[in-house]
Write a protein that holds these residues in place. Structure first.
Motif, mmCIF file in Angstrom:
data_model
loop_
_atom_site.group_PDB
_atom_site.id
_atom_site.type_symbol
_atom_site.label_atom_id
_atom_site.label_comp_id
_atom_site.label_asym_id
_atom_site.label_seq_id
_atom_site.Cartn_x
_atom_site.Cartn_y
_atom_site.Cartn_z
ATOM 1 N N TYR A 385 -3.695 35.407 87.251
ATOM 2 C CA TYR A 385 -2.510 34.994 86.256
ATOM 3 C C TYR A 385 -3.062 33.484 85.610
ATOM 4 O O TYR A 385 -3.395 32.496 86.265
ATOM 5 C CB TYR A 385 -1.315 34.877 86.163
ATOM 6 N N ASP A 398 -5.059 35.368 80.076
ATOM 7 C CA ASP A 398 -5.130 36.320 81.402
ATOM 8 C C ASP A 398 -6.275 37.277 81.428
ATOM 9 O O ASP A 398 -7.091 37.543 82.151
ATOM 10 C CB ASP A 398 -3.603 37.179 81.419
ATOM 11 N N ARG A 404 -8.874 40.266 86.116
ATOM 12 C CA ARG A 404 -8.186 40.966 85.404
ATOM 13 C C ARG A 404 -9.034 42.399 84.378
ATOM 14 O O ARG A 404 -8.465 43.234 84.034
ATOM 15 C CB ARG A 404 -7.469 39.941 84.384
#
Length: 474
Positions: A385, A398, A404
């Motif tokens: 995050y 993100d 991610r």
């Protein structure tokens, strides 16, 4: 991020402020400023960009243009500061460190309420310091105004004010995500982000402000204006990356944490059968070095500097805002030590892996100079995050975080329902994440420190730590 150093004294304050601020050059690389107060002249201020030259060089001429018995300096990765503000409380210099995510909303609220205006910078952006000042000036006094501003901020704001009587108001952000220290010598007091800077300038640290605490510091004493709160969320990344090795936050020293963190990573590798054959262990300079020394100590593999950073002209202060320029600068900094690379199996520890761009270049650099294999260890868990409380990774969305992106590629949005599994290197999802990143970036193997390992290495109450960038939990 950003750093600050201020002095209020019975004698001259500019020299200590100048050198004390310079010890914060690892925290702010975009803009810097110094405000100074003299009983006859009043408040003075100068601001410079520091993207192309160190703080100390840019401000070397302040001694001929400014003087005073109180001064405040701020180095920032964001807006120019401190700013001089004229208000019904008098004139004061204001600076802050943190991240105000709702700046535009606060600005609109103030404009609707007052019918006034803000100056704008290039591109139409409003300086966050002006927004904070507008909120502060609506209160009955400075302390109430500072508290009001902090309560309305989404994110965080450590605020420092140099008043037109030579006193300094220092306010740690409400959840204590960043530190403020107060030190004392025979002539007065100083406030600082880093405690070691106080000691280097001859001040004995006497107080680390609590979360949300507000004090007014004069040459003769410290007056509490607002008591500290009980809840704290200090940024865990201070120990992993931002903090300078001798710095101490909440009683935990950065270098001690990094050494222990590296040892824990080595223990995890050994326990899970993941320790590769190695000739040397090294750290990605500079913040990875302490972690790597700990890994080498615990694993018994010699520590070696297979590459060094050319710091005489390529210090962290020269950090361009454009990614292509950052990549070029990173390449220019790295100088190989051939005898420690050619034909060797190497393991490097980095403080973290964000986008992975520069680390990929580092691995290519090592292979080009003859490395047999390059194993990588991240001193913190996968970043999942983008930070919304401080300036760390605030310019990164993100989906720019490599962990991610890989999760999304492996199983789309469904993967985001299993973030805990991906963070854990023992699960199948965790193994897939590590294998994919390693293959893409050219690592022989890749492992991340666990969240429990980071918390253990820091050694303070886990409830006092912010680990949002890893867990998404506030």
């Amino acid at each position: 991020m950003g750093g600050y150093f201020g002095v209020t004294s019975t004698t001259e304050a500019l020299l200590d402020t100048y050198y004390g601020a310079d010890y914060h050059s690892h925290l702010g690389t975009h803009a810097a400023g110094i405000a100074c107060w003299d009983a006859e002249i009043g408040l003075q201020r100068v601001i410079h960009r520091i993207t192309d030259s160190p703080f100390r060089t840019k401000f070397a001429d302040v001694f001929s243009s400014m003087k005073g018995s109180a001064a405040l300096a701020c180095l920032s990765d964001g807006e120019p500061q401190p700013l001089l503000i004229r208000s019904r409380f008098g004139t004061y210099a204001l600076s802050y460190v943190g991240a105000v995510q709702n700046k535009d909303e606060l600005a609109h609220t103030y404009l609707d309420h007052s019918g006034s205006y803000f100056n704008v910078m290039t591109g139409g952006e409003i300086n966050t310091v002006e927004v904070l000042a507008a909120i502060i000036n609506q209160a009955d006094n400075l302390a109430q105004g500072v508290r009001k501003a902090q309560e309305e901020v989404e994110g965080s704001a450590c605020i420092l004010i140099l008043k037109d009587d030579g006193n300094i108001v220092a306010a740690r952000d409400i959840l204590g995500r960043l530190p403020i220290f107060v030190g004392k010598n025979e002539q007065g007091h100083a406030v600082s982000f880093e405690d070691f800077a106080l000691r280097k300038m001859g001040y004995d640290p006497v107080r680390e402000l609590g979360p949300g605490e507000i004090v007014e510091v004069s040459p003769h004493g410290i007056t509490q204006l607002h008591e500290p709160g009980h809840k704290m969320r200090i940024c865990a990344f201070l120990w992993s990356y931002y903090g300078y090795p001798p710095a101490t936050y909440e009683g935990a020293t950065v270098e001690d944490m990094r050494n222990l963190n590296g040892q824990i990573m080595a223990e995890n590798d050994e326990a899970n059968g993941l320790t590769p054959h190695l000739d040397y262990v090294g750290g990605v300079p500079d913040s990875g070095v302490g972690h790597a020394i700990g890994y080498a100590t615990r694993s018994g593999v010699p520590y070696a500097r297979a590459m060094v950073k050319y710091t005489p002209t390529w210090s962290r202060s020269f950090t361009p805002s454009v990614q292509d320029e950052r990549n070029h600068v990173a390449k220019m900094k790295q100088i190989p030590v051939g005898s420690k690379i050619e034909g060797k199996d190497l393991l490097f520890v980095d403080d973290s892996i964000v986008r992975g761009t520069q680390l990929h270049q580092t691995v290519d650099f090592l292979y080009r100079h003859g490395a047999k294999s390059v194993h990588m260890r991240s001193a913190c868990p996968p970043l999942m995050y983008a930070c919304k409380y401080l300036n760390f990774s605030t310019e990164v969305s993100d989906m720019e975080l490599i962990a991610r992106r890989v999760i999304n590629e492996l199983e789309g949005d469904e993967g985001f329902e299993h973030m805990d599994e991906y963070a854990d290197g023992i699960t199948e999802r965790g193994k897939a994440l590590r294998h994919t990143i390693a293959e893409r970036m050219g690592f022989a193997t890749l492992e991340f420190q666990s969240l429990s390992g980071v918390i253990k290495a820091i050694g303070i109450d886990p409830e006092k730590l912010c680990t949002y960038c890893w867990t998404g939990k506030e």
